[in-house]
Design a protein around this motif. Sequence first.
Motif, mmCIF file in Angstrom:
data_model
loop_
_atom_site.group_PDB
_atom_site.id
_atom_site.type_symbol
_atom_site.label_atom_id
_atom_site.label_comp_id
_atom_site.label_asym_id
_atom_site.label_seq_id
_atom_site.Cartn_x
_atom_site.Cartn_y
_atom_site.Cartn_z
ATOM 1 N N ILE A 276 0.836 -1.204 0.000
ATOM 2 C CA ILE A 276 0.000 0.000 0.000
ATOM 3 C C ILE A 276 0.871 1.253 0.000
ATOM 4 O O ILE A 276 0.606 2.228 -0.713
ATOM 5 C CB ILE A 276 -0.938 -0.002 1.221
ATOM 6 C CG1 ILE A 276 -1.957 -1.151 1.093
ATOM 7 C CG2 ILE A 276 -1.652 1.344 1.364
ATOM 8 C CD1 ILE A 276 -2.819 -1.336 2.313
ATOM 9 N N PHE A 277 1.942 1.222 0.779
ATOM 10 C CA PHE A 277 2.834 2.379 0.858
ATOM 11 C C PHE A 277 3.491 2.661 -0.495
ATOM 12 O O PHE A 277 3.501 3.793 -0.985
ATOM 13 C CB PHE A 277 3.905 2.129 1.922
ATOM 14 C CG PHE A 277 4.972 3.193 1.977
ATOM 15 C CD1 PHE A 277 4.723 4.421 2.573
ATOM 16 C CD2 PHE A 277 6.224 2.965 1.413
ATOM 17 C CE1 PHE A 277 5.702 5.404 2.607
ATOM 18 C CE2 PHE A 277 7.196 3.934 1.446
ATOM 19 C CZ PHE A 277 6.940 5.157 2.053
ATOM 20 N N LEU A 278 4.026 1.605 -1.113
ATOM 21 C CA LEU A 278 4.736 1.784 -2.376
ATOM 22 C C LEU A 278 3.801 2.173 -3.512
ATOM 23 O O LEU A 278 4.200 2.880 -4.444
ATOM 24 C CB LEU A 278 5.489 0.506 -2.733
ATOM 25 C CG LEU A 278 6.640 0.120 -1.795
ATOM 26 C CD1 LEU A 278 7.285 -1.174 -2.264
ATOM 27 C CD2 LEU A 278 7.678 1.222 -1.722
ATOM 28 N N SER A 279 2.552 1.717 -3.461
ATOM 29 C CA SER A 279 1.613 2.039 -4.535
ATOM 30 C C SER A 279 1.270 3.528 -4.563
ATOM 31 O O SER A 279 0.823 4.045 -5.580
ATOM 32 C CB SER A 279 0.321 1.233 -4.367
ATOM 33 O OG SER A 279 -0.386 1.649 -3.205
ATOM 34 N N GLY A 280 1.516 4.226 -3.456
ATOM 35 C CA GLY A 280 1.181 5.646 -3.400
ATOM 36 C C GLY A 280 2.336 6.567 -3.731
ATOM 37 O O GLY A 280 2.210 7.794 -3.632
ATOM 38 N N ILE A 281 3.460 6.009 -4.127
ATOM 39 C CA ILE A 281 4.631 6.838 -4.428
ATOM 40 C C ILE A 281 4.561 7.318 -5.876
ATOM 41 O O ILE A 281 4.910 6.594 -6.808
ATOM 42 C CB ILE A 281 5.947 6.065 -4.181
ATOM 43 C CG1 ILE A 281 6.018 5.592 -2.734
ATOM 44 C CG2 ILE A 281 7.148 6.946 -4.512
ATOM 45 C CD1 ILE A 281 7.265 4.805 -2.423
ATOM 46 N N GLU A 282 4.093 8.528 -6.076
ATOM 47 C CA GLU A 282 3.960 9.070 -7.418
ATOM 48 C C GLU A 282 5.297 9.497 -8.006
ATOM 49 O O GLU A 282 5.459 9.577 -9.220
ATOM 50 C CB GLU A 282 3.004 10.277 -7.402
ATOM 51 C CG GLU A 282 1.592 9.945 -6.974
ATOM 52 C CD GLU A 282 0.898 9.018 -7.959
ATOM 53 O OE1 GLU A 282 1.173 9.141 -9.173
ATOM 54 O OE2 GLU A 282 0.099 8.170 -7.527
ATOM 55 N N THR A 283 6.278 9.785 -7.148
ATOM 56 C CA THR A 283 7.558 10.295 -7.651
ATOM 57 C C THR A 283 8.305 9.281 -8.503
ATOM 58 O O THR A 283 9.193 9.640 -9.263
ATOM 59 C CB THR A 283 8.463 10.717 -6.477
ATOM 60 O OG1 THR A 283 8.606 9.607 -5.579
ATOM 61 C CG2 THR A 283 7.861 11.888 -5.733
ATOM 62 N N LEU A 284 7.948 7.978 -8.394
ATOM 63 C CA LEU A 284 8.641 6.963 -9.176
ATOM 64 C C LEU A 284 8.376 7.113 -10.674
ATOM 65 O O LEU A 284 9.098 6.577 -11.492
ATOM 66 C CB LEU A 284 8.218 5.571 -8.720
ATOM 67 C CG LEU A 284 8.734 5.135 -7.342
ATOM 68 C CD1 LEU A 284 8.292 3.731 -7.030
ATOM 69 C CD2 LEU A 284 10.241 5.237 -7.285
ATOM 70 N N ARG A 285 7.330 7.864 -11.014
ATOM 71 C CA ARG A 285 7.052 8.071 -12.431
ATOM 72 C C ARG A 285 8.201 8.801 -13.129
ATOM 73 O O ARG A 285 8.390 8.667 -14.325
ATOM 74 C CB ARG A 285 5.768 8.893 -12.590
ATOM 75 C CG ARG A 285 4.495 8.147 -12.152
ATOM 76 C CD ARG A 285 3.269 9.013 -12.339
ATOM 77 N NE ARG A 285 2.059 8.289 -11.956
ATOM 78 C CZ ARG A 285 0.843 8.825 -11.974
ATOM 79 N NH1 ARG A 285 0.690 10.077 -12.366
ATOM 80 N NH2 ARG A 285 -0.205 8.111 -11.619
#
Length: 319
Positions: A276-285
Amino acid sequence: MLEKKQEGKAVSQEIRTDLALEMRERFTDDNVEVKGVILDEEFREDGKIRISTVVIRDKQGAEAMRKPEGTYITVEAAELFAGGETEQRQAGMEIGRQLKRLCGQKKIKKLLVAGLGNREVTPDSLGPLVIDHLLITRHLVREYGEGFLQRQLQKELDAEVEVSAVAPGVMAQTGMEALEILRGIVRETKPDLVLVVDALAARSVERLNRTVQLTDTGICPGAGIGNNRQAINRESLGCTVIALGVPTVVDAVTIVMDSMETFLKTQGYTGREIGIFLSGIETLRSVDTMFVTPKSIDEEIRDMGRTISEAVNYCFFGI
Protein backbone atom coordinates in the motif's frame (compact mmCIF):
# COMPACT_ATOMS: atom_id res chain seq x y z
CA MET A 1 6.79 -9.67 -3.92
CA LEU A 2 5.51 -6.10 -4.03
CA GLU A 3 1.82 -5.35 -4.35
CA LYS A 4 -0.18 -2.26 -5.20
CA LYS A 5 -3.84 -1.31 -4.92
CA GLN A 6 -5.71 -0.95 -8.18
CA GLU A 7 -9.49 -0.61 -8.47
CA GLY A 8 -9.90 -2.01 -4.97
CA LYS A 9 -7.87 -5.15 -5.62
CA ALA A 10 -4.31 -6.11 -4.76
CA VAL A 11 -2.28 -6.84 -7.89
CA SER A 12 1.34 -7.75 -8.44
CA GLN A 13 3.91 -5.04 -9.04
CA GLU A 14 4.96 -5.22 -12.69
CA ILE A 15 8.35 -6.86 -13.11
CA ARG A 16 10.44 -5.76 -16.08
CA THR A 17 12.69 -8.65 -16.97
CA ASP A 18 13.61 -10.79 -19.96
CA LEU A 19 14.64 -13.72 -17.74
CA ALA A 20 12.13 -16.57 -17.45
CA LEU A 21 13.83 -17.59 -14.21
CA GLU A 22 13.00 -14.24 -12.60
CA MET A 23 9.39 -14.49 -13.74
CA ARG A 24 9.22 -17.95 -12.14
CA GLU A 25 10.82 -16.66 -8.93
CA ARG A 26 8.02 -14.16 -8.37
CA PHE A 27 5.69 -17.12 -7.77
CA THR A 28 8.24 -18.70 -5.44
CA ASP A 29 8.07 -15.56 -3.30
CA ASP A 30 4.34 -16.18 -2.85
CA ASN A 31 4.73 -19.95 -2.38
CA VAL A 32 2.60 -20.54 -5.48
CA GLU A 33 3.04 -23.44 -7.89
CA VAL A 34 2.56 -22.60 -11.54
CA LYS A 35 0.59 -25.12 -13.57
CA GLY A 36 2.20 -25.89 -16.90
CA VAL A 37 5.64 -24.72 -15.74
CA ILE A 38 8.52 -26.97 -14.62
CA LEU A 39 11.62 -25.69 -12.83
CA ASP A 40 14.78 -27.78 -12.48
CA GLU A 41 18.10 -26.72 -10.94
CA GLU A 42 21.58 -28.18 -10.80
CA PHE A 43 25.05 -27.01 -9.82
CA ARG A 44 28.43 -27.50 -11.51
CA GLU A 45 32.07 -26.70 -10.76
CA ASP A 46 31.70 -27.17 -6.99
CA GLY A 47 28.67 -24.90 -6.86
CA LYS A 48 30.23 -22.07 -8.85
CA ILE A 49 27.77 -22.56 -11.71
CA ARG A 50 24.02 -22.75 -11.21
CA ILE A 51 21.94 -24.04 -14.12
CA SER A 52 18.19 -23.46 -13.96
CA THR A 53 15.85 -24.88 -16.58
CA VAL A 54 12.33 -23.48 -16.88
CA VAL A 55 10.02 -25.39 -19.22
CA ILE A 56 6.72 -23.76 -20.16
CA ARG A 57 4.61 -26.69 -21.34
CA ASP A 58 1.22 -25.25 -22.24
CA LYS A 59 -0.89 -22.16 -22.81
CA GLN A 60 -1.78 -21.83 -19.14
CA GLY A 61 1.88 -21.73 -18.18
CA ALA A 62 2.64 -19.25 -20.96
CA GLU A 63 -0.11 -16.90 -19.73
CA ALA A 64 1.12 -17.07 -16.14
CA MET A 65 4.75 -16.50 -17.15
CA ARG A 66 3.93 -14.02 -19.92
CA LYS A 67 6.35 -15.86 -22.17
CA PRO A 68 6.00 -18.27 -25.11
CA GLU A 69 5.94 -22.02 -24.58
CA GLY A 70 9.38 -23.57 -24.70
CA THR A 71 12.59 -24.22 -22.78
CA TYR A 72 14.58 -21.52 -21.00
CA ILE A 73 18.03 -22.38 -19.63
CA THR A 74 19.73 -19.91 -17.30
CA VAL A 75 23.43 -20.21 -16.51
CA GLU A 76 24.55 -18.22 -13.45
CA ALA A 77 28.27 -18.07 -12.69
CA ALA A 78 29.01 -14.77 -10.98
CA GLU A 79 32.33 -15.94 -9.52
CA LEU A 80 33.60 -17.27 -12.84
CA PHE A 81 32.45 -14.32 -14.95
CA ALA A 82 34.18 -11.96 -12.53
CA GLY A 83 37.41 -14.00 -12.57
CA GLY A 84 40.30 -14.21 -14.99
CA GLU A 85 40.57 -15.83 -18.41
CA THR A 86 40.65 -19.38 -17.00
CA GLU A 87 37.47 -18.88 -14.99
CA GLN A 88 35.70 -17.13 -17.84
CA ARG A 89 36.63 -19.97 -20.18
CA GLN A 90 35.11 -22.44 -17.70
CA ALA A 91 31.89 -20.47 -17.83
CA GLY A 92 32.06 -20.31 -21.62
CA MET A 93 32.45 -24.08 -21.92
CA GLU A 94 29.40 -24.64 -19.72
CA ILE A 95 27.37 -22.22 -21.83
CA GLY A 96 28.53 -24.12 -24.91
CA ARG A 97 27.39 -27.42 -23.39
CA GLN A 98 23.97 -25.96 -22.61
CA LEU A 99 23.72 -24.59 -26.14
CA LYS A 100 24.47 -28.05 -27.52
CA ARG A 101 21.84 -29.48 -25.18
CA LEU A 102 19.26 -27.03 -26.50
CA CYS A 103 20.15 -27.93 -30.09
CA GLY A 104 19.22 -31.54 -29.28
CA GLN A 105 20.09 -34.37 -31.64
CA LYS A 106 19.72 -32.28 -34.77
CA LYS A 107 22.89 -32.08 -36.87
CA ILE A 108 23.75 -28.47 -37.61
CA LYS A 109 25.66 -27.99 -40.86
CA LYS A 110 24.74 -24.37 -41.52
CA LEU A 111 24.68 -21.86 -38.68
CA LEU A 112 23.79 -18.17 -38.88
CA VAL A 113 24.66 -16.05 -35.84
CA ALA A 114 22.84 -12.72 -35.57
CA GLY A 115 24.39 -10.22 -33.17
CA LEU A 116 21.56 -7.83 -32.34
CA GLY A 117 22.05 -4.42 -30.77
CA ASN A 118 23.76 -1.09 -31.25
CA ARG A 119 27.54 -1.19 -31.22
CA GLU A 120 27.65 2.51 -30.28
CA VAL A 121 25.65 2.00 -27.06
CA THR A 122 27.78 0.00 -24.63
CA PRO A 123 25.06 -1.96 -22.74
CA ASP A 124 23.47 -2.83 -26.08
CA SER A 125 26.67 -3.85 -27.90
CA LEU A 126 26.87 -7.50 -26.82
CA GLY A 127 25.63 -8.95 -30.09
CA PRO A 128 28.12 -7.14 -32.36
CA LEU A 129 30.98 -7.90 -29.92
CA VAL A 130 30.20 -11.63 -30.03
CA ILE A 131 30.32 -11.54 -33.83
CA ASP A 132 33.83 -10.03 -33.68
CA HIS A 133 35.30 -13.14 -31.99
CA LEU A 134 33.44 -15.95 -33.75
CA LEU A 135 35.09 -18.58 -35.91
CA ILE A 136 33.49 -17.78 -39.29
CA THR A 137 33.81 -20.76 -41.64
CA ARG A 138 31.18 -20.62 -44.39
CA HIS A 139 33.51 -19.11 -46.96
CA LEU A 140 36.34 -21.50 -46.01
CA VAL A 141 34.26 -24.66 -46.36
CA ARG A 142 32.90 -23.47 -49.70
CA GLU A 143 36.34 -22.48 -50.97
CA TYR A 144 38.41 -25.46 -49.80
CA GLY A 145 35.80 -28.20 -49.43
CA GLU A 146 34.99 -30.85 -46.83
CA GLY A 147 37.79 -31.77 -44.44
CA PHE A 148 39.47 -28.36 -44.53
CA LEU A 149 38.40 -27.36 -41.01
CA GLN A 150 39.42 -30.70 -39.56
CA ARG A 151 42.87 -30.35 -41.06
CA GLN A 152 43.26 -26.78 -39.84
CA LEU A 153 41.93 -27.45 -36.35
CA GLN A 154 43.76 -30.78 -36.19
CA LYS A 155 40.83 -32.56 -34.60
CA GLU A 156 37.90 -34.76 -35.56
CA LEU A 157 34.65 -32.81 -35.96
CA ASP A 158 31.10 -34.16 -35.86
CA ALA A 159 30.34 -31.99 -38.88
CA GLU A 160 31.98 -29.23 -40.90
CA VAL A 161 29.69 -26.44 -39.74
CA GLU A 162 29.34 -23.50 -42.10
CA VAL A 163 29.18 -20.52 -39.74
CA SER A 164 28.11 -17.14 -41.08
CA ALA A 165 27.33 -14.06 -39.01
CA VAL A 166 25.73 -10.64 -39.25
CA ALA A 167 25.23 -7.63 -36.99
CA PRO A 168 22.05 -6.09 -38.47
CA GLY A 169 22.18 -2.96 -36.30
CA VAL A 170 19.06 -1.20 -35.05
CA MET A 171 16.19 0.47 -36.85
CA ALA A 172 17.53 3.97 -36.15
CA GLN A 173 20.67 3.06 -38.11
CA THR A 174 19.17 1.04 -40.97
CA GLY A 175 15.51 1.99 -41.20
CA MET A 176 14.69 -1.72 -41.19
CA GLU A 177 13.58 -4.22 -38.58
CA ALA A 178 16.23 -6.79 -37.67
CA LEU A 179 13.71 -9.44 -38.71
CA GLU A 180 13.44 -7.98 -42.22
CA ILE A 181 17.21 -8.15 -42.67
CA LEU A 182 17.45 -11.68 -41.29
CA ARG A 183 14.64 -12.92 -43.52
CA GLY A 184 16.63 -11.93 -46.59
CA ILE A 185 19.80 -13.58 -45.31
CA VAL A 186 17.97 -16.77 -44.30
CA ARG A 187 16.38 -16.95 -47.74
CA GLU A 188 19.83 -16.83 -49.37
CA THR A 189 21.93 -18.94 -46.98
CA LYS A 190 19.26 -21.44 -45.80
CA PRO A 191 20.75 -22.13 -42.33
CA ASP A 192 19.72 -25.10 -40.19
CA LEU A 193 19.87 -22.87 -37.12
CA VAL A 194 19.77 -19.15 -36.42
CA LEU A 195 21.44 -18.18 -33.15
CA VAL A 196 20.32 -14.73 -32.04
CA VAL A 197 22.51 -12.95 -29.46
CA ASP A 198 21.21 -9.87 -27.66
CA ALA A 199 21.45 -7.85 -24.46
CA LEU A 200 18.59 -8.32 -21.99
CA ALA A 201 17.01 -6.58 -19.00
CA ALA A 202 16.94 -8.20 -15.56
CA ARG A 203 15.24 -7.52 -12.26
CA SER A 204 18.23 -8.35 -10.06
CA VAL A 205 21.32 -6.15 -10.07
CA GLU A 206 23.42 -9.18 -9.08
CA ARG A 207 22.57 -10.89 -12.38
CA LEU A 208 23.87 -8.11 -14.63
CA ASN A 209 26.73 -9.40 -16.81
CA ARG A 210 26.83 -12.53 -14.65
CA THR A 211 23.99 -14.56 -16.18
CA VAL A 212 23.22 -16.10 -19.57
CA GLN A 213 19.79 -17.21 -20.79
CA LEU A 214 19.30 -19.61 -23.69
CA THR A 215 15.88 -20.40 -25.13
CA ASP A 216 14.38 -22.18 -28.12
CA THR A 217 11.50 -19.70 -28.32
CA GLY A 218 13.38 -16.95 -30.15
CA ILE A 219 13.39 -13.34 -29.03
CA CYS A 220 11.48 -10.09 -29.30
CA PRO A 221 14.20 -7.38 -29.51
CA GLY A 222 13.81 -4.54 -27.02
CA ALA A 223 10.98 -6.20 -25.08
CA GLY A 224 12.72 -5.85 -21.71
CA ILE A 225 12.90 -2.05 -21.98
CA GLY A 226 9.44 -1.60 -23.47
CA ASN A 227 10.73 -1.11 -27.04
CA ASN A 228 9.13 -4.11 -28.72
CA ARG A 229 10.07 -5.07 -32.26
CA GLN A 230 8.92 -7.95 -34.42
CA ALA A 231 9.64 -11.33 -32.87
CA ILE A 232 12.49 -13.40 -34.31
CA ASN A 233 11.48 -17.05 -34.02
CA ARG A 234 10.72 -20.20 -35.97
CA GLU A 235 7.38 -18.86 -37.16
CA SER A 236 8.85 -15.61 -38.54
CA LEU A 237 12.04 -17.06 -40.08
CA GLY A 238 10.93 -20.54 -41.08
CA CYS A 239 13.86 -22.33 -39.38
CA THR A 240 15.03 -23.26 -35.90
CA VAL A 241 15.89 -20.22 -33.78
CA ILE A 242 17.76 -20.18 -30.46
CA ALA A 243 18.15 -16.94 -28.54
CA LEU A 244 21.11 -16.32 -26.25
CA GLY A 245 21.04 -13.24 -24.05
CA VAL A 246 22.89 -11.56 -21.20
CA PRO A 247 21.18 -9.03 -18.91
CA THR A 248 23.10 -5.73 -19.01
CA VAL A 249 20.50 -3.31 -17.60
CA VAL A 250 17.96 -3.22 -14.81
CA ASP A 251 14.86 -1.05 -14.51
CA ALA A 252 15.48 1.97 -12.23
CA VAL A 253 12.00 1.64 -10.69
CA THR A 254 12.76 -1.96 -9.74
CA ILE A 255 15.93 -0.89 -7.92
CA VAL A 256 14.06 1.78 -5.96
CA MET A 257 11.11 -0.47 -5.11
CA ASP A 258 13.26 -3.44 -4.05
CA SER A 259 15.49 -1.24 -1.89
CA MET A 260 12.53 0.38 -0.16
CA GLU A 261 10.81 -2.96 0.30
CA THR A 262 13.91 -4.42 1.97
CA PHE A 263 14.20 -1.41 4.27
CA LEU A 264 10.52 -1.46 5.27
CA LYS A 265 10.70 -5.19 6.01
CA THR A 266 13.55 -4.55 8.45
CA GLN A 267 11.28 -2.04 10.18
CA GLY A 268 8.63 -4.70 10.79
CA TYR A 269 6.00 -3.70 8.22
CA THR A 270 3.82 -6.44 6.72
CA GLY A 271 3.81 -7.24 3.01
CA ARG A 272 0.37 -5.66 2.57
CA GLU A 273 1.41 -2.48 4.39
CA ILE A 274 4.52 -2.22 2.24
CA GLY A 275 2.46 -2.74 -0.92
CA ILE A 276 0.00 0.00 0.00
CA PHE A 277 2.83 2.38 0.86
CA LEU A 278 4.74 1.78 -2.38
CA SER A 279 1.61 2.04 -4.53
CA GLY A 280 1.18 5.65 -3.40
CA ILE A 281 4.63 6.84 -4.43
CA GLU A 282 3.96 9.07 -7.42
CA THR A 283 7.56 10.30 -7.65
CA LEU A 284 8.64 6.96 -9.18
CA ARG A 285 7.05 8.07 -12.43
CA SER A 286 10.05 10.33 -12.98
CA VAL A 287 12.35 7.30 -13.37
CA ASP A 288 9.85 5.01 -15.06
CA THR A 289 11.72 5.12 -18.39
CA MET A 290 15.23 4.87 -16.92
CA PHE A 291 17.44 1.78 -16.98
CA VAL A 292 20.67 1.35 -15.02
CA THR A 293 23.88 -0.44 -15.97
CA PRO A 294 27.07 -1.07 -13.92
CA LYS A 295 29.81 1.56 -14.05
CA SER A 296 32.22 -1.19 -15.14
CA ILE A 297 30.05 -2.05 -18.14
CA ASP A 298 32.78 -1.27 -20.72
CA GLU A 299 35.12 -3.97 -19.45
CA GLU A 300 32.39 -6.44 -18.52
CA ILE A 301 30.62 -6.29 -21.88
CA ARG A 302 33.91 -6.96 -23.69
CA ASP A 303 34.58 -9.96 -21.46
CA MET A 304 31.04 -11.30 -21.97
CA GLY A 305 31.37 -10.85 -25.73
CA ARG A 306 34.51 -12.99 -25.78
CA THR A 307 33.02 -15.57 -23.42
CA ILE A 308 29.85 -16.00 -25.47
CA SER A 309 31.81 -16.29 -28.72
CA GLU A 310 34.05 -18.94 -27.11
CA ALA A 311 30.90 -20.78 -25.98
CA VAL A 312 29.61 -20.89 -29.56
CA ASN A 313 33.01 -22.00 -30.87
CA TYR A 314 33.17 -24.71 -28.21
CA CYS A 315 29.66 -25.91 -28.97
CA PHE A 316 30.20 -26.39 -32.70
CA PHE A 317 33.97 -26.98 -32.97
CA GLY A 318 35.07 -28.09 -29.50
CA ILE A 319 37.67 -25.31 -29.26
